[in-house]
Motif scaffolding. Structure first.
Motif, PDB file in Angstrom:
ATOM      1  N   GLU A  21       0.794  -1.326  -0.094  1.00 26.32           N
ATOM      2  CA  GLU A  21      -0.005  -0.061   0.113  1.00 26.32           C
ATOM      3  C   GLU A  21       0.821   1.495   0.000  1.00 26.32           C
ATOM      4  OE1 GLU A  21      -2.365  -0.262   3.506  1.00 26.32           O
ATOM      5  OE2 GLU A  21      -3.885  -1.795   2.640  1.00 26.32           O
ATOM      6  N   LEU A  22       2.072   0.958   0.675  1.00 26.40           N
ATOM      7  CA  LEU A  22       2.950   2.327   0.757  1.00 26.40           C
ATOM      8  C   LEU A  22       4.091   2.334  -0.479  1.00 26.40           C
ATOM      9  CD1 LEU A  22       3.762   1.933   4.471  1.00 26.40           C
ATOM     10  CD2 LEU A  22       2.084   3.457   3.387  1.00 26.40           C
ATOM     11  N   LEU A 105       4.768   6.785   0.014  1.00 24.99           N
ATOM     12  CA  LEU A 105       4.970   6.327   1.301  1.00 24.99           C
ATOM     13  C   LEU A 105       4.545   7.256   2.254  1.00 24.99           C
ATOM     14  CD1 LEU A 105       6.682   4.408   3.177  1.00 24.99           C
ATOM     15  CD2 LEU A 105       8.755   5.686   2.573  1.00 24.99           C
ATOM     16  N   ALA A 106       5.298   8.575   2.330  1.00 25.13           N
ATOM     17  CA  ALA A 106       4.728   9.457   3.142  1.00 25.13           C
ATOM     18  C   ALA A 106       5.037  10.942   2.457  1.00 25.13           C
ATOM     19  CB  ALA A 106       6.013   9.563   4.418  1.00 25.13           C
ATOM     20  N   ARG A 107       4.560  12.076   3.110  1.00 24.96           N
ATOM     21  CA  ARG A 107       4.595  13.499   2.607  1.00 24.96           C
ATOM     22  C   ARG A 107       6.240  13.839   2.856  1.00 24.96           C
ATOM     23  NH1 ARG A 107       0.877  13.562   6.500  1.00 24.96           N
ATOM     24  NH2 ARG A 107       2.077  15.132   7.887  1.00 24.96           N
ATOM     25  N   PRO A 108       6.578  14.716   2.049  1.00 30.40           N
ATOM     26  CA  PRO A 108       7.905  15.032   2.006  1.00 30.40           C
ATOM     27  C   PRO A 108       8.356  15.617   3.284  1.00 30.40           C
ATOM     28  CG  PRO A 108       6.922  15.895  -0.164  1.00 30.40           C
ATOM     29  CD  PRO A 108       5.979  15.355   0.744  1.00 30.40           C
ATOM     30  N   GLY A 109       9.320  15.259   3.888  1.00 30.22           N
ATOM     31  CA  GLY A 109       9.883  15.650   5.303  1.00 30.22           C
ATOM     32  C   GLY A 109       9.143  14.832   6.518  1.00 30.22           C
ATOM     33  N   ARG A 114       1.859   7.937   5.445  1.00 32.31           N
ATOM     34  CA  ARG A 114       0.433   8.419   4.929  1.00 32.31           C
ATOM     35  C   ARG A 114      -0.421   7.646   5.883  1.00 32.31           C
ATOM     36  NH1 ARG A 114       0.009  12.370   1.292  1.00 32.31           N
ATOM     37  NH2 ARG A 114       2.035  12.782   0.015  1.00 32.31           N
ATOM     38  N   ARG A 115      -0.693   6.479   5.923  1.00 28.47           N
ATOM     39  CA  ARG A 115      -1.716   5.730   6.465  1.00 28.47           C
ATOM     40  C   ARG A 115      -1.504   6.000   8.030  1.00 28.47           C
ATOM     41  NH1 ARG A 115       0.158  -0.370   5.197  1.00 28.47           N
ATOM     42  NH2 ARG A 115       1.906  -0.634   6.642  1.00 28.47           N
TER      43      ARG A 115
END
Length: 437
Positions: A21-22, A105-109, A114-115
């Motif tokens: 998912e990531l 995967l994740a927002r910058p920084g 995200r999940r």
């Protein structure tokens, strides 16, 4: 189905942790105390393009990005993701080196996936957990988890947009004390604004629209003025307590709306006058405050009990109290109090409205001397006559607003208090704003 191209154990691990998912694939794992550490690599289709010029880069090396993910079997989980880096070979581009896009995967920084934000919202809004508890589950600091919650809730509000206020026809307004510390702004009070449309229509519960600093006419009027004209035109009823500031604000900002004084506060006002009358007569007859054994003091709770709910023993106690001539003022005030309750309890709205109208008229014009508390009550009810009687036509009660106030009190106690009004507003909307998670 195509044959797997990676070891079965890796497929099992990816499935259990749902790392696909990531956009990452598990390559290794280990335990670090209470924390589970998982090494991953990005799932890519080849070299990424340069964000500066849009041309495909040339692989240079890789870097590791560490992010916190949702807990696994009750333990914090840290992902250590290998992110490829590329060199831009375009001469006209100012960008020399760039990393592969890992926004999935994740927002910058960001230090969380995200999940993870969705997990935090569910734990806070649905499970009613505290930020401290969620921080322990994730192995992160309180500030990190709170920042994730605030940002995620603000995104929910932005996603809902102005449409969140569509269809609001009945609003409730009440004061609420959010800060119990000396020197808090506005003495620690805020104005709570709720949507009662679904409640009045019998279709659903109330929801919190906003929490505004201070408890004043200006606070409510400013909030209403900040809404668009379509919203203000749609508001048909405003339910409130007896505070005149909210009445003035509603009259100025939404002049076509009907203001309704909540039945609970009308009955509470009458009950307060009954208590004042009892205390005054107690002083006049015995010269001291109520003590054990004093007839009026013993009957203080019975006097506030609804007539239809009195037991035989309570009725006998009241008859004994009212038999004394010096208690006649208490009896008259008690009877007015009971008539107000009976008017609201009548199943026939028109009959209840007629009964309460008669009570207001009598309190305003037909009172003898010595009934100071009833005289004051009569002036108040006469001044707010239209607001009081409007309840029978619109059935808009501020009770659901008081219920939301109770939920906010539970939130404040659960969090052991708040110091930041912004955090309190965000958490309040998350708990009671019916936001779509």
């Amino acid at each position: 189905m195509s044959q797997p191209t990676c070891p079965p154990a890796q497929i099992v691990a990816d499935t259990i942790v749902r790392t696909v998912e990531l956009g990452v694939r598990i390559t290794d794992a280990a335990l670090d105390g209470e924390t589970t550490v998982v090494w991953c690599e990005l799932i890519t289709d080849g070299p990424d393009v340069c964000p500066g010029c849009g041309l495909v880069g040339v692989y240079r090396d890789s870097t590791e990005r560490r992010v916190c993910d949702v807990p696994v079997v009750g333990h914090p989980l840290v992902l250590r993701v290998r992110v490829p880096r590329y060199r831009c070979v375009h001469d006209g581009c100012a960008r020399e080196i760039f990393a592969h896009d890992s926004a999935r995967l994740a927002r910058p920084g960001a230090s969380t996936t995200r999940r993870c934000a969705d997990y935090v919202l569910r734990r806070l809004a649905i499970d009613k957990a505290t930020v401290a508890a969620v921080a322990r589950e994730l192995g992160r600091s309180w500030d990190t988890v709170n920042s994730v919650a605030v940002a995620a809730t603000e995104q929910l509000l932005l996603r809902a947009g102005p449409a969140r206020l569509d269809g609001v026809q009945v609003i409730g307004v009440d004061e609420h004390k959010w800060a119990h510390v000396f020197g808090a702004a506005g003495d620690g009070f805020v104005t709570v604004i709720t949507d009662l449309t679904e409640v009045v229509a019998g279709r659903g519960p109330a929801r919190l629209l906003d929490v505004v600093a201070d408890r004043s006419a200006a606070a409510l009027k400013t909030w209403l003025d900040d809404r668009d004209q379509a919203f203000r035109d749609g508001v048909r009823v405003v339910a409130m307590d007896g505070f005149g500031g909210y009445k003035n604000a509603a009259t100025d900002a939404v002049p076509d709306a009907v203001t309704v004084m909540d039945p609970f506060h009308v009955v509470a006002l009458a009950g307060a006058k009954l208590d004042l009358c009892r205390q005054r007569v107690q002083q006049d007859t015995l010269g001291h405050r109520g003590r054990t054994g004093d007839p009026l003091y013993r009957a203080r709770r019975t006097l506030r009990t609804r007539l239809a709910l009195l037991t035989d023993r309570q009725r006998a106690r009241l008859e004994a109290v009212f038999a004394a001539d010096e208690h006649v003022a208490v009896e008259v005030t008690w009877w007015a109090y009971q008539q107000i309750i009976a008017a609201y309890a009548d199943q026939n709205r028109q009959r209840g409205k007629t009964l309460l109208t008669a009570v207001i008229n009598r309190l305003r014009t037909g009172l003898p001397a010595g009934l100071d508390e009833l005289t004051t009550l009569g002036r108040t009810l006469h001044r707010r006559r239209n607001d009081v009687l409007a309840y029978f036509d619109h059935q808009a009660s501020n009770g659901p607003t008081e219920a939301i106030n109770g939920r906010l009190e539970a939130l404040r106690r659960n969090a052991l208090g708040f110091r930041n009004l912004l955090n309190y507003r965000i958490r309040s909307l998350l708990h009671c704003g019916a936001l779509a998670l």
